[in-house]
Motif scaffolding. Structure first.
Motif, PDB file in Angstrom:
ATOM      1  N   ASN A  31     -45.716  29.811 -67.824  1.00 19.24           N
ATOM      2  CA  ASN A  31     -45.012  29.393 -66.614  1.00 19.24           C
ATOM      3  C   ASN A  31     -45.917  29.346 -65.388  1.00 19.24           C
ATOM      4  O   ASN A  31     -45.464  29.024 -64.295  1.00 19.24           O
ATOM      5  CB  ASN A  31     -43.827  30.334 -66.346  1.00 19.24           C
TER       6      ASN A  31
ATOM      7  N   ASN B 101     -42.357  36.582 -79.626  1.00 22.65           N
ATOM      8  CA  ASN B 101     -41.214  37.441 -79.306  1.00 22.65           C
ATOM      9  C   ASN B 101     -41.063  38.592 -80.282  1.00 22.65           C
ATOM     10  O   ASN B 101     -40.087  39.353 -80.211  1.00 22.65           O
ATOM     11  CB  ASN B 101     -39.922  36.614 -79.305  1.00 22.65           C
TER      12      ASN B 101
ATOM     13  N   ALA C 295     -43.390  30.074 -77.633  1.00 23.80           N
ATOM     14  CA  ALA C 295     -43.161  29.160 -76.524  1.00 23.80           C
ATOM     15  C   ALA C 295     -44.468  28.494 -76.106  1.00 23.80           C
ATOM     16  O   ALA C 295     -45.513  29.139 -76.009  1.00 23.80           O
ATOM     17  CB  ALA C 295     -42.565  29.923 -75.344  1.00 23.80           C
TER      18      ALA C 295
ATOM     19  N   SER D 224     -41.268  18.810 -78.568  1.00 23.01           N
ATOM     20  CA  SER D 224     -40.296  19.870 -78.259  1.00 23.01           C
ATOM     21  C   SER D 224     -40.945  21.075 -77.591  1.00 23.01           C
ATOM     22  O   SER D 224     -40.384  22.165 -77.603  1.00 23.01           O
ATOM     23  CB  SER D 224     -39.560  20.331 -79.525  1.00 23.01           C
ATOM     24  N   GLU D 225     -42.094  20.895 -76.975  1.00 24.88           N
ATOM     25  CA  GLU D 225     -42.795  22.007 -76.329  1.00 24.88           C
ATOM     26  C   GLU D 225     -42.418  22.015 -74.851  1.00 24.88           C
ATOM     27  O   GLU D 225     -43.106  21.452 -73.999  1.00 24.88           O
ATOM     28  CB  GLU D 225     -44.306  21.868 -76.519  1.00 24.88           C
ATOM     29  N   ASP D 226     -41.281  22.660 -74.563  1.00 25.13           N
ATOM     30  CA  ASP D 226     -40.733  22.663 -73.213  1.00 25.13           C
ATOM     31  C   ASP D 226     -40.822  24.027 -72.538  1.00 25.13           C
ATOM     32  O   ASP D 226     -40.151  24.274 -71.542  1.00 25.13           O
ATOM     33  CB  ASP D 226     -39.276  22.199 -73.248  1.00 25.13           C
TER      34      ASP D 226
ATOM     35  N   GLN E  71     -39.796  26.834 -73.801  1.00 25.31           N
ATOM     36  CA  GLN E  71     -38.752  27.730 -74.279  1.00 25.31           C
ATOM     37  C   GLN E  71     -39.159  28.357 -75.611  1.00 25.31           C
ATOM     38  O   GLN E  71     -39.868  27.742 -76.406  1.00 25.31           O
ATOM     39  CB  GLN E  71     -37.439  26.957 -74.457  1.00 25.31           C
ATOM     40  N   PRO E  72     -38.719  29.585 -75.874  1.00 26.82           N
ATOM     41  CA  PRO E  72     -39.032  30.207 -77.173  1.00 26.82           C
ATOM     42  C   PRO E  72     -38.487  29.381 -78.330  1.00 26.82           C
ATOM     43  O   PRO E  72     -37.404  28.807 -78.237  1.00 26.82           O
ATOM     44  CB  PRO E  72     -38.339  31.571 -77.082  1.00 26.82           C
ATOM     45  N   LYS E  73     -39.218  29.329 -79.410  1.00 27.98           N
ATOM     46  CA  LYS E  73     -38.797  28.581 -80.586  1.00 27.98           C
ATOM     47  C   LYS E  73     -37.998  29.493 -81.510  1.00 27.98           C
ATOM     48  O   LYS E  73     -38.268  30.697 -81.616  1.00 27.98           O
ATOM     49  CB  LYS E  73     -40.016  28.003 -81.310  1.00 27.98           C
ATOM     50  N   ASN E  74     -37.037  28.909 -82.185  1.00 22.45           N
ATOM     51  CA  ASN E  74     -36.233  29.667 -83.133  1.00 22.45           C
ATOM     52  C   ASN E  74     -37.071  29.963 -84.367  1.00 22.45           C
ATOM     53  O   ASN E  74     -37.531  29.046 -85.046  1.00 22.45           O
ATOM     54  CB  ASN E  74     -34.982  28.869 -83.524  1.00 22.45           C
TER      55      ASN E  74
ATOM     56  N   ASN F  56     -35.452  19.663 -78.587  1.00 28.99           N
ATOM     57  CA  ASN F  56     -34.694  20.865 -78.293  1.00 28.99           C
ATOM     58  C   ASN F  56     -35.388  22.024 -78.994  1.00 28.99           C
ATOM     59  O   ASN F  56     -36.097  21.828 -79.981  1.00 28.99           O
ATOM     60  CB  ASN F  56     -33.226  20.708 -78.696  1.00 28.99           C
ATOM     61  N   PRO F  57     -35.231  23.269 -78.498  1.00 29.22           N
ATOM     62  CA  PRO F  57     -35.997  24.412 -79.024  1.00 29.22           C
ATOM     63  C   PRO F  57     -35.773  24.690 -80.500  1.00 29.22           C
ATOM     64  O   PRO F  57     -36.609  25.331 -81.130  1.00 29.22           O
ATOM     65  CB  PRO F  57     -35.505  25.580 -78.160  1.00 29.22           C
TER      66      PRO F  57
END
Length: 1004
Positions: free
Chosen positions: A430, A580, A631, A667-669, A671-674, A742-743
């Motif tokens: 960030n 995470n 992420a 999809s690299e925005d 946000q954490p990936k599932n 989307n993540p």
């Protein structure tokens, strides 16, 4: 391991006396830090083994079967006595068993006394170890010092049969048996020092501190795992009762170094002018060792300091020149405590911290010059390691060892501009990296001529930078036990290895500006043209982990007096976690069987036939999770600007974002990936089967010959696939409305090539996970890599002369090199582009980059007098195959061999990555081969009799200054146009030029 009642029935005095380097060595029943003494005597005899230098002593009583064995004893010189009789001398090397027989095998008339055999530890050839089924080379510090070889781990490993040097882009690494350079394991005193982040580095212990280096090229036992290539196992020096102090200096002056060849483009223009490059290198070592408490507590310490000044002037297409200043202060401390005769404690600590200071200067393209300083690039590498090991001889037949170790490895990077401003990236996706942006001017030539080429005068790397706190930590614990049960020698244990990596990269300056030109009427230079700028962010950062543990058990079983069967099994568990702390891949209890045999044909250790078969598995590296499972941020946006740029940074002046142009890629925005969506749910580890059959024969008392055949087959690989359309096809059939990005919908996913994949995906971005089974044939063919080889090796020793050598005929064929991709220098271990799209797999089956069909190696030393000696090292190898990598033009009207049509040219987005040129297939390895390489190194050493401990030596490397090409640029077409590239086949690396190294040493 079998009962030792039949081990090593040595009947020739000179054969028993020869000990040192062996090409078939290493006993499966040994740990990776110790050796053994074993043999036969009369039942009830008392056998004592002792090391006068350390006071180590053990005594056991010979069992009813007439066998005795001292297991897991530290390497060194030992005396062996029976019932207090005259001692025999033996040398124990790592992973080997020194044989001492006082009685022949039991016959009808009972045990027979042997004539006195004096076993001494001088020479350079081992008796044939009939208890081993491994393929192992052992080199001692004394042997390494006598031959002209660079003093580093890889150079010594390259002396072994079946090893070849890896591609220069990956650094100084070796390929073992056709495997990639990212599939090896490295150990120091039993501790794993492999840098597992990408498996492309390892801790560099000061080489002067190495006492023995063991190179396992195949057939290693169940206690070793997590390697498909080879194992390099080093044992450090240790203190004794005798005090030693000494030092040496190595110096390689620039004035005696030949220049590296220049490289030229296909149009004859100089690509790389190396005529003004310089290298100065020196290193000094100081050591001391002795007893802190006689016979009980010993210390060995070494400190090493070196400096390399590498002055590189750039080339005709580069925009910077580089000046390297590398400082390498390193140290090692080894403590050994003989608590009692039955309990030993060892402590090893070392540091391999390195500091690299690189000054970057500007220069005009096409001119070899040096202008203003742009900035300085500081890079740290290495760290500190601490290892504690306990060995307990709990009974005459049961030994237990435990090891615990902690290691750290830094990969920090920080930059400073010429004006003194710091440039860095803190790893937080960030927050952007500081500094000047990267500039790419992709406008047509006429626009560049009108306004000048856009560029930055303050961007230092022209690429990405690592986060400032990048680094790795390892915590390892292992427990090993050895138990002699009659004819069975059982070995079993547990190994836990946890690895954590802090990693991440970002574009220097935070982003890249890419300039293009809009031409509304399509007529060049008509006056309506204007420029646009595209801003691209790319950054990633996470703390990721891989947790590994394994159980193993193995049995060496003496079925008959001269036939040993080896049976073993290993169960590996691999667990990979993202930033995470979520597990995204876990493979439990992967079974790796090990089978083998050794037949002592004549029963006198002069002729051995052996074979083995085994399965070996490799985990995913932690590097995969940094971007693929954690992420990350990757975005683009288009801007209008006032058609001028900042003259220093190259950034556009007054940029205004174009509405609707901002996008996230892949999809690299941020946000954490599932974690459930990252890999196929039925993922198997990367594993390989290996088969070896061979023999070793003593031809004379001074010379042995061995031959072995090797076959390795990659049974399963892990890589990533980025063709998400296979999932979209099924979701469309279900009537869903995909939402991308989307993540929960990663574009690239880990899978086993050729195997049906089970992907879990959030298609509509609503948090609902759906499972899709994708046929393996839809994504890619199976991964294939087969290695076959015949190795011939000799080992000779005479009074003043020793010679070792090997010839290997090998083939490495398949559609994947393995963890990395030498074709394009891709070091993204386990996530190469090999299987990203099925189009990339067409015509990829062929001879692989590590295919060196012929390898001849000879090295040795001759003592002219007691004061003078000469050494030589010769390596001759055939060249690697070459590819023609071009574009995949999706224009249906273009015929094979026809030039691209500007109006209909439609290249695949992967550019020049396909096994085809000029729109025609060029299967892997069919575009020719690089030339054979010949390298002869010589040395001369003088140890004056008037000053004991003083020695002078001169090594000349590459005596004939042979600078054959060792790698080339294999991309043959320009992606933007599809036309031939002027850099195709331009040399990317040469053999190292002739250099001279001086040494002076004094050891008191």
């Amino acid at each position: 391991m079998a009962s030792t009642r039949n081990i090593g029935r040595l009947k020739r005095t000179t054969l028993a006396a020869a000990l040192g380097l062996c090409f078939i060595g290493g006993v499966h029943a040994q740990t990776n830090t110790a050796g053994a003494v074993a043999g036969r005597a009369q039942a009830g005899d008392t056998i004592t083994v002792s090391n006068p230098a350390t006071g180590f002593t053990r005594t056991i009583t010979v069992g009813g079967d007439g066998s005795f064995r001292f297991s897991q004893i530290p390497i060194g010189q030992y005396t062996v006595t029976r019932n207090g009789s005259s001692p025999k001398q033996v040398t124990v090397n790592v992973g080997t068993s020194a044989s001492v027989d006082y009685a022949a095998p039991a016959a009808a008339g009972g045990p027979q006394e042997l004539e006195g055999v004096e076993v001494v530890g001088t020479g350079a050839i081992n008796p044939i170890d009939v208890t081993s089924v491994e393929s192992t080379t052992i080199l001692t510090a004394e042997q390494i010092a006598k031959i002209p070889v660079p003093r580093d781990t890889t150079s010594v490993a390259l002396l072994a049969p079946g090893t070849v040097r890896g591609d220069a882009v990956f650094g100084n690494l070796a390929s073992f048996g056709g495997a990639s350079v990212a599939e090896n394991a490295y150990f120091i005193n039993g501790f794993n020092i492999t840098n597992s982040f990408r498996n492309l580095n390892f801790a560099q212990v000061p080489f002067e501190a190495i006492q023995e280096q063991q190179i396992k090229t195949g057939g290693y036992g169940a206690e070793f795992g997590r390697s498909l290539g080879g194992v390099i196992n080093q044992i450090t020096k240790r203190g004794t009762n005798e005090f030693h102090f000494g030092g040496n200096v190595f110096w390689s002056p620039e004035d005696l170094r030949e220049d590296v060849r220049n490289a030229y483009q296909t149009n004859g223009i100089v690509r790389s002018d190396n005529s003004q490059d310089t290298v100065n290198d020196w290193r000094t070592n100081i050591w001391a060792s002795g007893a802190l408490i006689k016979d009980r507590l010993f210390a060995y310490g070494l400190i090493s300091y070196g400096k390399t000044e590498n002055n590189t002037w750039g080339n005709n297409v580069a925009t910077t020149n580089v000046n390297d200043d590398i400082e390498l202060p390193t140290w090692l401390l080894k403590l050994d405590w003989n608590i009692t005769d039955s309990h030993i404690l060892e402590f090893t600590a070392f540091s391999d911290k390195q500091e690299n200071e690189q000054g970057v200067y500007a220069n005009r393209p096409g001119v070899t010059e040096r202008l203003n300083l742009v900035g300085t690039n500081f890079q740290d590498q290495g760290g500190e390691n601490y290892v504690l090991k306990y060995t307990g001889y709990l009974t005459d037949t049961f030994t237990l060892s435990a090891l615990a170790g902690h290691g750290e490895f830094s990969r920090e990077q920080r930059l400073v501009t010429a004006s003194g401003l710091p440039v860095s990236y803190n790893g937080d996706i960030n927050s952007t990296a500081t500094g000047c942006p990267q500039i790419v001017d992709a406008r047509p030539g006429y626009r560049q001529a009108l306004t000048g080429v856009y560029g930055s005068t303050c961007n230092i790397t022209n690429g990405t930078i690592d986060r400032t706190d990048s680094g790795d930590t390892r915590d390892q614990f292992r427990l090993d036990a050895e138990w002699q049960l009659g004819d069975h020698l059982l070995r079993f244990g547990y190994d836990q290895d946890d690895y954590e990596s802090k990693a991440g990269v970002a574009t220097e300056g935070g982003f890249t500006w890419r300039y293009t030109t809009v031409d509304p009427d399509g007529v060049a230079n008509s006056g309506d043209e204007f420029d646009r700028a595209r801003q691209q962010f790319f950054q990633q950062g996470a703390t990721v982990k891989v947790k590994q543990h394994a159980y193993y058990i193995q049995d060496s079983w003496n079925i008959t007096d001269n036939f040993i069967a080896y049976l073993g099994g290993r169960w590996d568990t691999f667990e990979n976690q993202n930033g995470n702390g979520d597990t995204y891949v876990k493979i439990s209890n992967q079974f790796g069987p090990r089978l083998g045999f050794s037949w002592d044909v004549f029963g006198d250790s002069t002729f051995k036939v052996f074979g083995n078969a085994g399965r070996y598995a490799l985990p995913l590296t932690p590097s995969v999770a940094v971007r693929g499972a954690s992420a990350s941020l990757f975005s683009r946006e288009s801007f209008e600007f006032d058609q001028t740029v900042d003259p220093v940074t190259g950034a556009p002046n007054n940029p205004i974002a174009r509405p609707g142009t901002f996008i996230f890629l892949n999809s690299e925005d941020g946000q954490p990936k599932n974690p459930l969506t990252i890999a196929s749910q039925d993922l198997d580890p990367m594993y390989q089967d290996e088969y070896i059959l061979g023999f070793q024969k003593m031809l004379t008392d001074h010379l042995s010959l061995g031959i072995r055949g090797i076959y390795r087959e990659l049974k399963q690989a892990i890589d990533d696939n980025c063709d998400y359309t296979a999932i979209l096809e099924q979701s469309d059939a279900e009537g869903l409305t995909p939402l991308l990005p989307n993540p929960g919908f990663p574009y690239c996913r880990m899978f086993n090539p050729g195997k049906d994949a089970v992907f879990v995906t959030d298609v509509e971005g609503d948090g609902v996970l759906r499972t899709y089974v994708i046929a393996g044939a839809r994504l890619s063919p199976p991964a294939k890599r087969n290695y076959s080889a015949m190795e011939f090796f000799v080992d000779g020793n005479w009074d003043k002369f020793f010679l070792q050598g090997s010839y290997t005929y090998a083939k490495s064929i398949g559609n994947t090199e393995g963890g990395v991709k030498s074709d394009i220098g891709q070091n993204d271990t386990s996530v190469t582009q090999d299987f990203d799209y099925i189009e990339l797999t067409v015509d990829t089956y062929g001879y692989l980059p590590n295919d060196r069909r012929h390898s001849l190696k000879l090295f040795g030393n001759y003592e002219i007098t007691d004061q003078w000696s000469v050494g030589a090292n010769l390596i001759i190898q055939s060249g690697r195959p070459v590819n023609c990598l071009g574009v995949l033009d999706r224009d249906p009207t273009r015929a094979p061999g026809a030039p691209p049509n500007d109006a209909t040219y439609d290249p695949h987005p992967y550019g020049s990555s396909f096994m085809r040129c000029n729109n025609s297939p060029v299967p892997r390895g069919t575009a020719g081969r690089l030339p054979w390489t010949q390298n002869l190194d010589l040395n001369v050493a003088y140890a004056p009799s008037w000053a004991e401990g003083l020695q002078f030596k001169v090594d000349v490397f590459n005596v004939f200054d042979s600078q054959k090409v060792t790698s080339v640029v294999e991309t043959a077409e320009v992606p933007e146009t599809g036309l031939p590239s002027e850099v195709y086949l331009v040399p990317a690396s040469f053999q190292a030029p002739r250099t001279v190294r001086f040494m002076v040493q004094y050891d008191f």
